[in-house]
Write a protein that holds these residues in place. Sequence first.
Motif, mmCIF file in Angstrom:
data_model
loop_
_atom_site.group_PDB
_atom_site.id
_atom_site.type_symbol
_atom_site.label_atom_id
_atom_site.label_comp_id
_atom_site.label_asym_id
_atom_site.label_seq_id
_atom_site.Cartn_x
_atom_site.Cartn_y
_atom_site.Cartn_z
ATOM 1 N N LEU A 133 0.810 -1.216 0.000
ATOM 2 C CA LEU A 133 0.000 0.000 0.000
ATOM 3 C C LEU A 133 0.849 1.274 0.000
ATOM 4 O O LEU A 133 0.328 2.361 -0.254
ATOM 5 C CB LEU A 133 -0.902 0.028 1.238
ATOM 6 C CG LEU A 133 -2.052 -0.981 1.273
ATOM 7 C CD1 LEU A 133 -2.667 -1.014 2.669
ATOM 8 C CD2 LEU A 133 -3.105 -0.626 0.230
ATOM 9 N N ALA A 134 2.131 1.155 0.300
ATOM 10 C CA ALA A 134 2.971 2.333 0.529
ATOM 11 C C ALA A 134 2.982 3.275 -0.671
ATOM 12 O O ALA A 134 3.215 2.851 -1.816
ATOM 13 C CB ALA A 134 4.397 1.901 0.867
ATOM 14 N N ASP A 135 2.702 4.561 -0.394
ATOM 15 C CA ASP A 135 2.860 5.652 -1.357
ATOM 16 C C ASP A 135 2.034 5.474 -2.629
ATOM 17 O O ASP A 135 2.357 6.044 -3.671
ATOM 18 C CB ASP A 135 4.340 5.835 -1.720
ATOM 19 C CG ASP A 135 5.173 6.210 -0.504
ATOM 20 O OD1 ASP A 135 4.705 7.042 0.288
ATOM 21 O OD2 ASP A 135 6.272 5.647 -0.338
ATOM 22 N N GLY A 136 0.946 4.735 -2.536
ATOM 23 C CA GLY A 136 0.063 4.569 -3.682
ATOM 24 C C GLY A 136 -1.145 5.487 -3.598
ATOM 25 O O GLY A 136 -1.217 6.374 -2.739
ATOM 26 N N PRO A 137 -2.127 5.273 -4.457
ATOM 27 C CA PRO A 137 -3.313 6.139 -4.454
ATOM 28 C C PRO A 137 -4.203 5.975 -3.220
ATOM 29 O O PRO A 137 -4.991 6.861 -2.918
ATOM 30 C CB PRO A 137 -4.067 5.707 -5.721
ATOM 31 C CG PRO A 137 -3.048 5.028 -6.575
ATOM 32 C CD PRO A 137 -2.108 4.377 -5.619
ATOM 33 N N VAL A 138 -4.099 4.822 -2.529
ATOM 34 C CA VAL A 138 -4.894 4.615 -1.316
ATOM 35 C C VAL A 138 -4.162 5.291 -0.157
ATOM 36 O O VAL A 138 -3.035 4.927 0.183
ATOM 37 C CB VAL A 138 -5.100 3.120 -1.025
ATOM 38 C CG1 VAL A 138 -5.851 2.930 0.293
ATOM 39 C CG2 VAL A 138 -5.856 2.450 -2.166
ATOM 40 N N SER A 152 4.064 3.566 4.273
ATOM 41 C CA SER A 152 4.355 4.972 4.006
ATOM 42 C C SER A 152 3.181 5.665 3.317
ATOM 43 O O SER A 152 2.672 5.199 2.294
ATOM 44 C CB SER A 152 5.601 5.089 3.124
ATOM 45 O OG SER A 152 5.847 6.429 2.776
ATOM 46 N N GLY A 153 2.748 6.791 3.912
ATOM 47 C CA GLY A 153 1.715 7.597 3.294
ATOM 48 C C GLY A 153 0.303 7.083 3.481
ATOM 49 O O GLY A 153 -0.618 7.573 2.826
ATOM 50 N N VAL A 154 0.087 6.123 4.379
ATOM 51 C CA VAL A 154 -1.238 5.542 4.579
ATOM 52 C C VAL A 154 -1.665 5.721 6.037
ATOM 53 O O VAL A 154 -0.907 5.392 6.957
ATOM 54 C CB VAL A 154 -1.258 4.039 4.233
ATOM 55 C CG1 VAL A 154 -2.663 3.461 4.427
ATOM 56 C CG2 VAL A 154 -0.791 3.809 2.802
ATOM 57 N N SER A 187 -2.234 9.142 -11.623
ATOM 58 C CA SER A 187 -2.043 10.094 -10.525
ATOM 59 C C SER A 187 -0.698 9.891 -9.840
ATOM 60 O O SER A 187 -0.083 8.821 -9.911
ATOM 61 C CB SER A 187 -3.158 9.947 -9.496
ATOM 62 O OG SER A 187 -3.066 8.703 -8.816
ATOM 63 N N ARG A 188 -0.252 10.953 -9.178
ATOM 64 C CA ARG A 188 0.927 10.862 -8.316
ATOM 65 C C ARG A 188 0.636 11.595 -7.021
ATOM 66 O O ARG A 188 -0.251 12.440 -6.954
ATOM 67 C CB ARG A 188 2.159 11.451 -9.007
ATOM 68 C CG ARG A 188 2.088 12.939 -9.316
ATOM 69 C CD ARG A 188 3.422 13.439 -9.846
ATOM 70 N NE ARG A 188 3.369 14.847 -10.230
ATOM 71 C CZ ARG A 188 3.467 15.869 -9.381
ATOM 72 N NH1 ARG A 188 3.596 15.639 -8.072
ATOM 73 N NH2 ARG A 188 3.425 17.113 -9.806
ATOM 74 N N ARG A 189 1.383 11.262 -5.995
ATOM 75 C CA ARG A 189 1.183 11.865 -4.697
ATOM 76 C C ARG A 189 1.743 13.276 -4.649
ATOM 77 O O ARG A 189 2.797 13.577 -5.211
ATOM 78 C CB ARG A 189 1.935 11.061 -3.614
ATOM 79 C CG ARG A 189 1.361 9.706 -3.290
ATOM 80 C CD ARG A 189 0.132 9.817 -2.394
ATOM 81 N NE ARG A 189 -0.191 8.525 -1.843
ATOM 82 C CZ ARG A 189 -0.012 8.176 -0.576
ATOM 83 N NH1 ARG A 189 0.480 9.051 0.291
ATOM 84 N NH2 ARG A 189 -0.321 6.978 -0.156
ATOM 85 N N LEU A 190 1.030 14.150 -3.950
ATOM 86 C CA LEU A 190 1.609 15.410 -3.495
ATOM 87 C C LEU A 190 1.994 15.231 -2.023
ATOM 88 O O LEU A 190 1.267 14.566 -1.271
ATOM 89 C CB LEU A 190 0.594 16.551 -3.629
ATOM 90 C CG LEU A 190 0.230 16.964 -5.044
ATOM 91 C CD1 LEU A 190 -0.851 18.042 -5.004
ATOM 92 C CD2 LEU A 190 1.451 17.458 -5.805
ATOM 93 N N PRO A 191 3.081 15.802 -1.572
ATOM 94 C CA PRO A 191 3.505 15.569 -0.188
ATOM 95 C C PRO A 191 2.519 16.097 0.823
ATOM 96 O O PRO A 191 2.346 15.533 1.882
ATOM 97 C CB PRO A 191 4.846 16.275 -0.098
ATOM 98 C CG PRO A 191 4.872 17.239 -1.247
ATOM 99 C CD PRO A 191 4.044 16.619 -2.325
ATOM 100 N N THR A 192 1.857 17.202 0.518
ATOM 101 C CA THR A 192 0.830 17.750 1.397
ATOM 102 C C THR A 192 -0.261 18.327 0.529
ATOM 103 O O THR A 192 -0.060 18.624 -0.652
ATOM 104 C CB THR A 192 1.368 18.879 2.306
ATOM 105 O OG1 THR A 192 1.916 19.923 1.486
ATOM 106 C CG2 THR A 192 2.442 18.337 3.240
ATOM 107 N N SER A 193 -1.446 18.506 1.124
ATOM 108 C CA SER A 193 -2.541 19.111 0.384
ATOM 109 C C SER A 193 -2.258 20.592 0.173
ATOM 110 O O SER A 193 -1.807 21.286 1.082
ATOM 111 C CB SER A 193 -3.859 18.956 1.167
ATOM 112 O OG SER A 193 -4.869 19.722 0.561
#
Length: 300
Positions: free
Chosen positions: A40-45, A67-69, A292-298
């Motif tokens: 799940l790390a650093d994915g869209p979920v 990471s990121g979840v 899509s890709r992650r942004l570090p913060t909204s």
Amino acid sequence: MRDGCTESEPGGEPDGVPRVTLPGVVDRHVHLGLVDRALLADGPVTEVHDLGWDPRDVAAWAADPPSGVRVRYAGPFHTAPGGYPTGRSWAPDAAVRHVATPREAAEAVADVVAAGGYAVKVALHAGMPLLPDDVLRALVGEAHAAGLPVLVHAEGDGQARRAIDGGADVLVHVPWTEALSSELIARAARMTWVSTFAIHDGPGRPPGLELALGNARRFVAAGGRLVYGTDMGNGPTPVGVNEREIELLGRVLTGEALRRAVLGPADAAPALTAPLPVPETASDLIAWLRTSRRLPTSPR
């Protein structure tokens, strides 16, 4: 901006492609003990809700998540002695809390609070021993007094009605074993239902899937809130975005309603960004999530 979307102008990205920013995917029904959580790390979920496991294990996973979840958890299934999922090979003993009396219900809810659970999970599974009405009412009352919602696995004739009449807040599966009456659907409209359509999928027109979709359409038409959840870990489900679940959810919802069902709240972080346009259909949303890709913060 609409529906939590942030649109960027051309040139706002290194490649000059205009993009839209949306919250990440929230899966509201998972069992992390049955999957490789690291995937799940650093994915869209970006958030998962574990709905039935050893509370010590899941609390540790929430404290040190992929990471990121964000991991939220309900702790164990609360069920009658010998009730579902007692004896299932996939369920550790500590994932099942047997509750025989109203007093035991109060103790069980206190333990959920002490373990950091965000909700109380209850199992009403016909064909196995069932919680009596007084114990079900006690679980609901104690949970609500503690500020926790009650999430019910309702399976078999009459069990969705018991959950609805008993004051439960969430059905963790859209009912799939019977078609609910219009009168019951109307009374259920105060609730949230979690989709989990794909676990009923298969060749032809599986009756469980068709019943679930029919119940869901009438529930939404009555004003009920339908949200995305996959029962991740129940069989060979993907770890991450379940595209088939989104496809099936798209048979009930489109546009803003679909985005709200699958994605987190508008102020959620981290957020996802991908090229415009804003996805409107299930196929649009699946394609958007793939790119899509992650942004570090909204950025809101």
